[in-house]
Enzyme design. Sequence first.
Site, PDB file in Angstrom:
ATOM      1  N   ARG A 108      -8.984  18.754   9.112  1.00 29.03           N
ATOM      2  CA  ARG A 108      -9.126  19.440  10.401  1.00 29.03           C
ATOM      3  C   ARG A 108      -8.956  18.470  11.333  1.00 29.03           C
ATOM      4  NH1 ARG A 108     -13.428  23.739  13.046  1.00 29.03           N
ATOM      5  NH2 ARG A 108     -11.924  25.190  11.696  1.00 29.03           N
TER       6      ARG A 108
ATOM      7  N   HIS B 235      -3.988  27.436  12.515  1.00 28.30           N
ATOM      8  CA  HIS B 235      -5.058  27.735  11.777  1.00 28.30           C
ATOM      9  C   HIS B 235      -4.952  28.752  10.772  1.00 28.30           C
ATOM     10  CE1 HIS B 235      -9.442  27.384  10.805  1.00 28.30           C
ATOM     11  NE2 HIS B 235      -9.903  28.084  11.642  1.00 28.30           N
TER      12      HIS B 235
ATOM     13  N   GLN C 200      -7.521  30.687   8.672  1.00 23.85           N
ATOM     14  CA  GLN C 200      -8.130  31.789   9.236  1.00 23.85           C
ATOM     15  C   GLN C 200      -7.325  32.997   9.521  1.00 23.85           C
ATOM     16  OE1 GLN C 200     -11.402  31.679  11.160  1.00 23.85           O
ATOM     17  NE2 GLN C 200     -10.709  33.863  11.309  1.00 23.85           N
TER      18      GLN C 200
ATOM     19  N   ASP D 134     -10.077  34.949  20.763  1.00 25.71           N
ATOM     20  CA  ASP D 134     -10.470  33.685  20.421  1.00 25.71           C
ATOM     21  C   ASP D 134     -11.004  33.070  21.928  1.00 25.71           C
ATOM     22  OD1 ASP D 134     -10.885  31.087  19.378  1.00 25.71           O
ATOM     23  OD2 ASP D 134      -8.975  30.616  18.997  1.00 25.71           O
TER      24      ASP D 134
ATOM     25  N   CYS E 183     -12.335  35.013  15.586  1.00 24.48           N
ATOM     26  CA  CYS E 183     -12.495  34.039  14.594  1.00 24.48           C
ATOM     27  C   CYS E 183     -13.765  33.399  14.688  1.00 24.48           C
ATOM     28  CB  CYS E 183     -11.272  32.854  14.520  1.00 24.48           C
ATOM     29  SG  CYS E 183     -11.309  32.154  16.091  1.00 24.48           S
TER      30      CYS E 183
ATOM     31  N   ARG F 139     -14.026  34.306   5.154  1.00 21.51           N
ATOM     32  CA  ARG F 139     -13.653  32.721   5.164  1.00 21.51           C
ATOM     33  C   ARG F 139     -13.770  32.281   3.665  1.00 21.51           C
ATOM     34  NH1 ARG F 139     -12.198  29.833   9.575  1.00 21.51           N
ATOM     35  NH2 ARG F 139     -11.382  28.520   7.838  1.00 21.51           N
TER      36      ARG F 139
HETATM   37  N1   CP Z   1     -13.096  30.239  12.736  1.00 20.07           N
HETATM   38  C1   CP Z   1     -13.560  28.718  12.580  1.00 20.07           C
HETATM   39  O1   CP Z   1     -12.604  28.167  12.092  1.00 20.07           O
HETATM   40  O2   CP Z   1     -14.743  28.368  12.679  1.00 20.07           O
HETATM   41  P1   CP Z   1     -15.475  26.779  12.573  1.00 20.07           P
HETATM   42  O3   CP Z   1     -14.636  26.018  13.636  1.00 20.07           O
HETATM   43  O4   CP Z   1     -16.929  26.914  12.669  1.00 20.07           O
HETATM   44  O5   CP Z   1     -14.743  26.237  11.169  1.00 20.07           O
HETATM   45  N1  NVA Z   2      -8.583  28.048  19.028  1.00 20.23           N
HETATM   46  C1  NVA Z   2     -10.035  27.502  18.551  1.00 20.23           C
HETATM   47  C2  NVA Z   2     -10.543  27.927  17.248  1.00 20.23           C
HETATM   48  C3  NVA Z   2     -11.797  27.619  16.648  1.00 20.23           C
HETATM   49  C4  NVA Z   2     -12.089  28.027  15.426  1.00 20.23           C
HETATM   50  C5  NVA Z   2      -9.901  25.872  18.628  1.00 20.23           C
HETATM   51  O1  NVA Z   2      -9.205  25.534  18.149  1.00 20.23           O
HETATM   52  O2  NVA Z   2     -11.093  25.206  18.804  1.00 20.23           O
END
Ligand code: CP
Ligand code: NVA
Length: 308
Positions: free
Chosen positions: A102, A129, A132, A222, A262, A290
């Site tokens: 990440r 992502h 997701q 989101d 999400c 997930r």
């Molecule tokens: N939806 C999602 O990726 O959640 P987190 O940021 O908690 O992993």
């Molecule tokens: N768009 C958001 C998604 C979080 C799961 C971010 O990148 O923070």
Amino acid sequence: MRHLTSLFDLTTAEVDEILKLANQLKIETKAGTRIAHCAGRVVVQVFEKPSLRTRVSFEAGISQLSGTSIFLSGKEAGLDGRETIEDISRVLGGYADIIILRTFSQQLIETVAQHAGCAVINALSDDYHPCQALTDVMTIQEHLGDITGKNIVYVGDGNNVAKSLAIACGHLKANITIAAPDGYWLSDDFVNRVQKEFSALQLTQTNNPQEAATNADVIYTDVWASMGQEAEKEKRAAEFADFQVNRELLDAANDDVLFMHCLPARRGLEVTEEAMDDSRSIIFNQAENRMHLAKGLMLWLLRQNEKS
Ligand code: CP
Ligand code: NVA
């Protein structure tokens, strides 16, 4: 060596295989069965940004399949410059079967994939992502069956989640509408790429959420300010004020519309309390999925890479 850096890495047939595997593993899990599909396998998760769902779903998922997970922050892994990304990649690849990243930079994930010698999964970057979006289409299919021609309406920022959802819609032949304020639409470069890849994809962008909601089978949102955009929070809250998902917006859609997010959600900003807890909301089913998707994806990648 196969990776998932974005949903452009997969063919539609492969997306179907992953979804099928995730569904099978979900049935096994729900039946209380634990099959050691990944015994002895090691995944290393390196996260530069916080996570609840992604981190825990991969960790729980690999444990249920009898594998092991090791977690490192980006700093602990040395992504702050302690050594080169190429060296970190080669070292981790010597221990792990899958590296799950990440990050802010999509390029970093692609560099690790080039050098690690094991599978790499994008667990969210500023650009994409994919885990997701695979989960999202799995969840929509659970509720609607075949999603060909269904209208998925994403209300909010044209961000990593929106882009991955658009590619997933391309794979599964669903229509996607992005309702966002001017300046927050999907970029021309991205739209050109996704339309080139999926010539039949019906992708519409608009700054009118009410109009977009008409005939929606799914309304999705989101956060307005993603991780890394905290300084823009207030500016964005003002600019996105007319793009909140609330009961009126859900009522403007098809009778059996599904509401998705999400998560994490900022209740009262992009979505009201009421919409989060509405009977049309499937957000917690989506969140649970997930893990099932993570299991299907890990197992699929391990099997693919055994062949090579
Ligand atoms: N939806 C999602 O990726 O959640 P987190 O940021 O908690 O992993
Ligand atoms: N768009 C958001 C998604 C979080 C799961 C971010 O990148 O923070």
